[in-house]
Design an enzyme around this catalytic site. Structure first.
Site, PDB file in Angstrom:
ATOM      1  NE  ARG A  99       4.277  15.539  10.365  1.00 48.89           N
ATOM      2  CZ  ARG A  99       3.631  14.743   9.349  1.00 48.89           C
ATOM      3  NH1 ARG A  99       3.316  13.650  10.060  1.00 48.89           N
ATOM      4  NH2 ARG A  99       3.619  15.058   8.292  1.00 48.89           N
ATOM      5  CE1 TYR A 150      -0.182   9.362   4.028  1.00 43.33           C
ATOM      6  CE2 TYR A 150       2.156   9.891   3.898  1.00 43.33           C
ATOM      7  CZ  TYR A 150       0.796   9.952   4.549  1.00 43.33           C
ATOM      8  OH  TYR A 150       0.456  10.974   5.247  1.00 43.33           O
ATOM      9  CB  THR A 162      -6.071   7.911   1.202  1.00 43.10           C
ATOM     10  OG1 THR A 162      -6.039   6.594   2.193  1.00 43.10           O
ATOM     11  CG2 THR A 162      -7.433   8.624   1.220  1.00 43.10           C
ATOM     12  CG  ASP A 207      -5.455  -0.456   3.183  1.00 41.21           C
ATOM     13  OD1 ASP A 207      -5.931  -1.691   3.583  1.00 41.21           O
ATOM     14  OD2 ASP A 207      -4.495   0.069   3.468  1.00 41.21           O
ATOM     15  CG  ASP A 209      -1.973   1.067   1.165  1.00 42.46           C
ATOM     16  OD1 ASP A 209      -2.470   1.449   0.165  1.00 42.46           O
ATOM     17  OD2 ASP A 209      -2.098   1.649   2.277  1.00 42.46           O
ATOM     18  CE1 TYR A 249       2.975   6.712  12.533  1.00 38.40           C
ATOM     19  CE2 TYR A 249       1.636   6.740  14.321  1.00 38.40           C
ATOM     20  CZ  TYR A 249       2.249   7.571  13.389  1.00 38.40           C
ATOM     21  OH  TYR A 249       2.389   8.813  13.317  1.00 38.40           O
ATOM     22  NE  ARG A 302      -7.775   6.374   9.293  1.00 42.94           N
ATOM     23  CZ  ARG A 302      -6.922   6.488   8.073  1.00 42.94           C
ATOM     24  NH1 ARG A 302      -5.652   6.229   8.463  1.00 42.94           N
ATOM     25  NH2 ARG A 302      -7.484   6.789   7.151  1.00 42.94           N
ATOM     26  CE  LYS A 356      -3.694   1.124   6.259  1.00 40.84           C
ATOM     27  NZ  LYS A 356      -4.549   2.094   5.577  1.00 40.84           N
ATOM     28  CD  GLU A 394      -7.364  12.746   3.677  1.00 40.66           C
ATOM     29  OE1 GLU A 394      -7.142  13.662   2.935  1.00 40.66           O
ATOM     30  OE2 GLU A 394      -7.839  11.655   3.482  1.00 40.66           O
ATOM     31  CD  GLN A 409      -2.472   4.132  10.792  1.00 41.77           C
ATOM     32  OE1 GLN A 409      -3.916   3.815  10.318  1.00 41.77           O
ATOM     33  NE2 GLN A 409      -1.701   4.266   9.578  1.00 41.77           N
ATOM     34  CB  THR A 454      -7.119  -4.721   2.030  1.00 40.55           C
ATOM     35  OG1 THR A 454      -6.492  -4.398   2.836  1.00 40.55           O
ATOM     36  CG2 THR A 454      -7.274  -4.007   0.680  1.00 40.55           C
ATOM     37  CD  GLU A 470      -5.308   2.735  -0.425  1.00 38.94           C
ATOM     38  OE1 GLU A 470      -4.425   2.134  -1.149  1.00 38.94           O
ATOM     39  OE2 GLU A 470      -5.332   2.898   0.607  1.00 38.94           O
ATOM     40  CD  GLU A 490      -6.140   4.533   4.269  1.00 39.73           C
ATOM     41  OE1 GLU A 490      -5.491   4.959   5.233  1.00 39.73           O
ATOM     42  OE2 GLU A 490      -5.377   3.868   3.603  1.00 39.73           O
ATOM     43  CG  HIS A 498      -4.393  10.944   2.277  1.00 42.22           C
ATOM     44  ND1 HIS A 498      -5.371  10.916   3.282  1.00 42.22           N
ATOM     45  CD2 HIS A 498      -3.416   9.845   2.666  1.00 42.22           C
ATOM     46  CE1 HIS A 498      -5.080   9.835   3.900  1.00 42.22           C
ATOM     47  NE2 HIS A 498      -4.106   9.412   3.582  1.00 42.22           N
TER      48      HIS A 498
END
Length: 403
Positions: free
Chosen positions: A133, A119, A338, A225, A117, A236, A229, A245, A352, A232, A249, A193, A191, A124
């Protein structure tokens, strides 16, 4: 209506012809099918009836033999199928081998080898960076504009559209919690995808250059996917996604061959950083695809992400995946990551869309920050086809059930 009488402009017309695997009512025998309108052609039976040399590839319970046959065979089989469903002299021979779509059961169309997978949507990645952040000078990580970031997932939990998704359990710890707790995820997400299906394998130590994409990738499908959250977020660091995750899927039942999407090819967004030579596609043919995706929760559309905005292309993802000498296997599946566009209504995840739960969605059946048990998520998509037609990618749907 006879199976050949597909209405003009049908997104599953002869210009599409996606592949799947089906079984008939009362039978457990699986075989390759090709969709035309609301009918499914038993491709192997049709090939046998017409004395085609492709019967050995098509009369199988999986697409893997066809995937492994390579680019020349893929093109030859597609030309033959197009002739079978459009040339009147073939109609009497193969008419008996069509089955109404609502009378068959669709299965996972290929045996998944490995799953990766990526990114690769800048919109996104920037949204996620701003959520987690908010004080960072740049919402992207320093490596993001230099390579397609990805991770290896779990192939054994790739399931076909319509399969229920059991809410996963695991450890989670909110920032204010004194210690982690164990239990069902309370931030279950999706997600939106696109998945790419590898056909022709490679040997170890032989990277696939950008120009080799069409020699190794058979086609694409829609992919959800699913993501826990909260699980994760706790697990992670430092090694990346794991239990948050790997529980499910979902992929669509139809694999659209790349040859059906020639009119959907488009240039990717302008690059702000020139990639290193093995990823530099500035002199190559357009590597993006103009796919229009819709995301619905309980039948209500919540987002329409545009795949044409993806910063890294599928060809670049394949080059990155193999540049270290990692080999490809028939049935490898890799997800785009995503898909999100620049507008709020184009975001491909609830993370999001609700800004990590701060702004719940207003649905006809109540508010949603993340998914509740019983919720049904459906991704659908189409692409521009020849002469103003549309190519439907079908849909991938899944219902959340309690663990």
């Amino acid at each position: 209506m006879p199976p050949f009488d597909v209405s003009e402009g049908d997104p599953f017309g002869p210009h599409n012809l996606p592949y799947g695997v089906f079984s008939r009512a009362g039978s457990t025998e699986r075989t390759v099918g090709v969709r035309l309108g609301d009918q499914v052609l038993d491709a192997g039976a049709a090939a046998r009836a017409l004395g085609s040399p492709y019967a050995a590839l098509l009369a199988r319970p999986s697409l893997n033999p066809l995937l492994a046959a390579g680019r020349t065979a893929w093109s030859d089989v597609r030309r033959a199928l197009t002739a079978w469903v459009t040339v009147p002299s073939h109609q009497e021979t193969i008419a008996a081998h069509f089955h109404p779509l609502d009378s068959v059961t669709l299965h996972l169309p290929f045996e998944v080898a490995d799953y990766v997978d990526f990114y690769s949507s800048e919109h996104h990645a920037r949204n996620v960076g701003q959520i987690f952040r908010p004080d960072a000078e740049d919402s992207l990580t320093p490596n993001w504009k230099h390579l397609p970031i990805g991770y290896h997932g779990r192939s054994g939990t790739v399931v076909v559209s319509g399969t229920d998704v059991v809410r996963p359990s695991g450890q989670r710890k909110a920032p204010t919690d004194p210690a982690p707790v164990f239990g069902p995820s309370v931030r279950l997400d999706i997600e939106a995808e696109v998945g790419f299906v590898v056909g022709t394998p490679t040997r170890m130590g032989a990277p696939v250059p950008l120009g080799g994409f069409r020699d190794h990738v058979f086609g694409l499908c829609l992919l959800n996917d699913w993501s826990a959250r909260d699980i994760q977020a706790w697990e992670y660091v430092p090694l990346g996604p794991f239990l948050g995750k790997s529980f499910a899927t979902s992929v669509s039942a139809w694999i659209t061959p790349l040859d059906a999407l020639e009119d959907a090819r488009t240039a990717p967004p302008p690059r702000t950083h020139r990639p290193l030579p093995y990823l530099d596609d500035s002199e190559d043919e357009p590597g993006g695809y103009d796919l229009r995706i819709s995301v619905a929760v309980n039948g209500h559309t919540v987002a329409e992400p545009p795949f044409s905005t993806m910063y890294w292309t599928a060809a670049q993802q394949l080059a990155q995946m193999t540049v270290n000498g990692a080999s490809l296997r028939t049935g490898d599946l890799y997800g785009s990551g995503t898909v999100s566009g620049p507008a709020p209504e184009q975001r491909g995840s609830l993370l999001e869309l609700t800004w990590n739960g701060r702004d719940p969605l207003e649905l006809p059946d109540g508010k949603r920050a993340f998914l509740e048990d019983g919720d049904v998520v459906t991704l659908s998509a189409w692409a521009p086809g020849p002469a103003g037609t549309r190519v439907s990618l079908g849909e991938v749907t899944g219902r959340v059930v309690a663990g």
